[in-house]
Design a protein around this motif. Structure first.
Motif, short mmCIF file in Angstrom:
data_model
loop_
_atom_site.label_atom_id
_atom_site.label_comp_id
_atom_site.label_asym_id
_atom_site.label_seq_id
_atom_site.Cartn_x
_atom_site.Cartn_y
_atom_site.Cartn_z
N UNK A 237 10.69 -4.38 -4.28
CA UNK A 237 11.58 -5.36 -4.89
C UNK A 237 10.90 -5.96 -6.12
N UNK A 238 11.71 -6.53 -7.01
CA UNK A 238 11.16 -7.14 -8.22
C UNK A 238 10.19 -8.26 -7.88
N UNK A 239 10.54 -9.09 -6.88
CA UNK A 239 9.67 -10.20 -6.49
C UNK A 239 8.34 -9.73 -5.94
N UNK A 240 8.33 -8.57 -5.30
CA UNK A 240 7.08 -8.02 -4.78
C UNK A 240 6.27 -7.41 -5.92
N UNK A 241 6.97 -6.78 -6.84
CA UNK A 241 6.31 -6.08 -7.94
C UNK A 241 5.56 -7.03 -8.87
N UNK A 242 6.18 -8.16 -9.21
CA UNK A 242 5.55 -9.06 -10.18
C UNK A 242 4.34 -9.78 -9.59
N UNK A 243 4.20 -9.80 -8.29
CA UNK A 243 3.06 -10.46 -7.66
C UNK A 243 2.00 -9.48 -7.16
N UNK A 244 2.22 -8.21 -7.40
CA UNK A 244 1.28 -7.20 -6.95
C UNK A 244 -0.02 -7.31 -7.73
N UNK A 245 -1.16 -7.25 -7.02
CA UNK A 245 -2.48 -7.36 -7.64
C UNK A 245 -3.19 -6.00 -7.58
N UNK A 246 -4.08 -5.80 -8.53
CA UNK A 246 -4.79 -4.51 -8.58
C UNK A 246 -5.60 -4.27 -7.32
N UNK A 247 -6.08 -5.33 -6.70
CA UNK A 247 -6.89 -5.19 -5.48
C UNK A 247 -6.06 -4.71 -4.29
N UNK A 248 -4.72 -4.76 -4.42
CA UNK A 248 -3.85 -4.31 -3.33
C UNK A 248 -3.60 -2.81 -3.37
N UNK A 249 -4.20 -2.11 -4.33
CA UNK A 249 -3.89 -0.70 -4.55
C UNK A 249 -5.11 0.17 -4.26
N UNK A 250 -4.89 1.21 -3.47
CA UNK A 250 -5.91 2.21 -3.20
C UNK A 250 -5.46 3.49 -3.89
N UNK A 251 -5.95 3.71 -5.09
CA UNK A 251 -5.49 4.85 -5.88
C UNK A 251 -5.88 6.17 -5.24
N UNK A 252 -7.06 6.23 -4.61
CA UNK A 252 -7.53 7.48 -4.01
C UNK A 252 -6.58 7.97 -2.93
N UNK A 253 -6.00 7.04 -2.19
CA UNK A 253 -5.07 7.42 -1.12
C UNK A 253 -3.61 7.22 -1.53
N UNK A 254 -3.40 6.63 -2.69
CA UNK A 254 -2.04 6.41 -3.16
C UNK A 254 -1.27 5.37 -2.38
N UNK A 255 -1.98 4.41 -1.80
CA UNK A 255 -1.32 3.38 -0.99
C UNK A 255 -1.31 2.04 -1.71
N UNK A 256 -0.25 1.30 -1.46
CA UNK A 256 -0.10 -0.04 -2.03
C UNK A 256 0.20 -1.00 -0.89
N UNK A 257 -0.60 -2.04 -0.77
CA UNK A 257 -0.41 -3.03 0.29
C UNK A 257 0.43 -4.19 -0.26
N UNK A 258 1.55 -4.46 0.38
CA UNK A 258 2.44 -5.54 -0.02
C UNK A 258 2.33 -6.63 1.04
N UNK A 259 1.75 -7.75 0.64
CA UNK A 259 1.45 -8.81 1.58
C UNK A 259 2.53 -9.88 1.60
N UNK A 260 2.65 -10.54 2.73
CA UNK A 260 3.45 -11.76 2.81
C UNK A 260 2.49 -12.93 2.90
N UNK A 261 2.97 -14.12 2.49
CA UNK A 261 2.17 -15.32 2.64
C UNK A 261 1.48 -15.78 1.38
N UNK A 262 1.06 -14.86 0.48
CA UNK A 262 0.40 -15.29 -0.75
C UNK A 262 1.43 -15.57 -1.82
N UNK A 263 1.10 -16.51 -2.70
CA UNK A 263 2.02 -16.88 -3.79
C UNK A 263 3.41 -17.21 -3.24
N UNK A 264 3.44 -18.06 -2.21
CA UNK A 264 4.69 -18.49 -1.57
C UNK A 264 5.40 -17.34 -0.88
N UNK A 265 4.68 -16.24 -0.61
CA UNK A 265 5.28 -15.13 0.11
C UNK A 265 5.91 -14.15 -0.85
N UNK A 266 5.38 -12.92 -0.93
CA UNK A 266 5.90 -11.98 -1.91
C UNK A 266 6.87 -10.98 -1.29
#
Length: 394
Positions: A237-266
């Motif tokens: 979602x757009x709200x998840x995308x704009x709050x995504x941080x580089x530390x949430x991404x594992x490029x080697x495995x191609x995974x992206x972690x989308x967290x709840x709770x930070x920045x008022x919940x993403x």
């Protein structure tokens, strides 16, 4: 005499209005109470009981005042709680302030009935939005916005019915019935009627046009290109995308972690999840590898701050208008918006043979019933072919 002990007490002065007759009457009362085992038996005890009665009366007056607590007072307490505990707290507060409190603020909460809320619903349906196409065309608030307003009222009452008053822990802020019970059968508050579901998905030509778009601002165009690419590839979602941080991404495995709770919940549903990049668009891995070198937000706004999702939606509207993708579209449900990228991702994943339960987790849906609607949008022939290849192990 009390329990064989002589008690001597000062009643008061004649200058204060006391007389011998009044003293005699009071003495007789105390002596009678001693003989009958009643209270009070001393002047001190009488004064103490009077003070306690006065305090009890004052407390009862405060309790009685709770019956007249206004909806505005309850909404204020709810908003303070919701902002710190709920992902949607800020949204709820804004809906209350803009659309509900101007009409219900001073009304006693106990006096509000379903009829009042049905009238509120009718008024909101005629209220012109503050911005957007609805304002330009002179339309009322969308049925979805009206529904959220009614749900906000319901939430205020539910909170008040379950929250003790800070001065009287044994009493709830509100103890009456919740008048904002939503119903489709004529009882309670009637739901706004609408079908605002956007079922539009992009074809190959439209995807190619979006990814090939080049605006006057080269830097911003590049940012939007990458955001569109990763949205098509992961369904974020757009709200998840704009709050995504580089530390949430594992490029080697191609995974992206989308967290709840930070920045008022993403995440919309408050569910932390992992999505996988590169399944639909392999070039998104290259893009992520290029971006993760700098710490912070993956797609930062001005000054490194989080982008406004409304601005992201406006950017998509501008791109579609420039490309003519929404030309001659009369039904808003058929317009291409940012969320169309998520719909397109979901249908293409089903056409690639993914099972509905895995897609549910990737999309972050709370129920598979929400995910199943995409089965009606995908190309069944493509899906059946993909499933056949998976069965054969190809």
């Amino acid at each position: 005499m009390v329990d064989g002990k002589r008690i001597v007490e000062m009643l008061g002065w004649t200058s204060e209005g006391w007389t011998a007759d009044m003293a005699a009457t009071l003495l007789a009362e105390l002596e009678r109470n001693v003989k009958q085992g009643l209270r009070p038996q001393t002047l001190k005890e009488k004064r103490q009981m009077a003070a306690e009665a006065q305090a009890a009366a004052a407390q009862q007056a405060q309790l009685d005042a709770l019956k007249d607590i206004t909806f505005g007072e309850l909404a204020e307490r709810y908003a303070a709680w919701a902002k710190s505990t709920r992902i949607s707290g800020h949204k709820m507060q804004r809906l209350l302030e803009l659309h509900v409190l101007p009409r219900l603020h001073s009304m006693p909460a106990a006096s509000i009935t379903p009829q009042h809320l049905n009238e509120l619903r009718s008024e909101l349906e005629q209220t012109t939005p503050l911005r957007g196409r609805g304002k330009a065309e002179g339309r009322g608030l969308s049925a979805q916005t009206v529904l959220h307003c009614l749900k906000a009222v319901r939430e205020v009452y539910n909170y008040a019915r379950e929250t003790p008053h800070p001065d009287f822990p044994e009493r709830m802020l509100y103890s009456g019935k919740n008048p904002a019970v939503l119903s489709r059968r004529g009882h309670g508050v009637r739901l706004p009627r609408s079908d605002a579901r956007r079922l539009r998905i992009l074809n190959d030509a439209e995807i190619s046009a979006l990814l090939s778009y080049r605006g006057q601002n080269v830097v911003e165009t590049s940012e939007l290109h990458d955001m569109i690419l990763i949205s098509l590839d992961t369904g974020m979602r757009a709200g998840e995308l704009v709050r995504l941080r580089t530390e949430d991404i594992d490029v080697d495995h191609g995974t992206i972690r989308i967290y709840s709770g930070s920045d008022a919940g993403i995440t919309k549903g408050g569910r932390t999840r992992i999505v996988h990049a590169g399944h639909l668009f392999a070039e998104s891995i290259t893009m992520l590898r290029r971006r993760v070198g700098s710490p912070g937000l993956l797609f930062p706004g001005r000054g490194g701050a989080v982008r406004n999702t409304t601005a992201v939606s406006r950017a998509m509207a501008h791109i579609c208008a420039t490309l003519g993708l929404n030309a001659d579209v009369t039904d808003d449900r058929n317009r291409i918006v940012w969320h169309t990228l998520r719909h397109t991702y979901a249908t293409r994943m089903l056409e690639a043979g993914i099972d509905i339960y895995t897609l549910k987790e990737l999309l972050g849906h709370s129920s598979v019933a929400v995910t199943e609607r995409y089965l009606h949008l995908c190309d069944r022939a493509k899906r059946n072919a993909a499933l056949a290849r998976l069965t054969r192990g190809e």
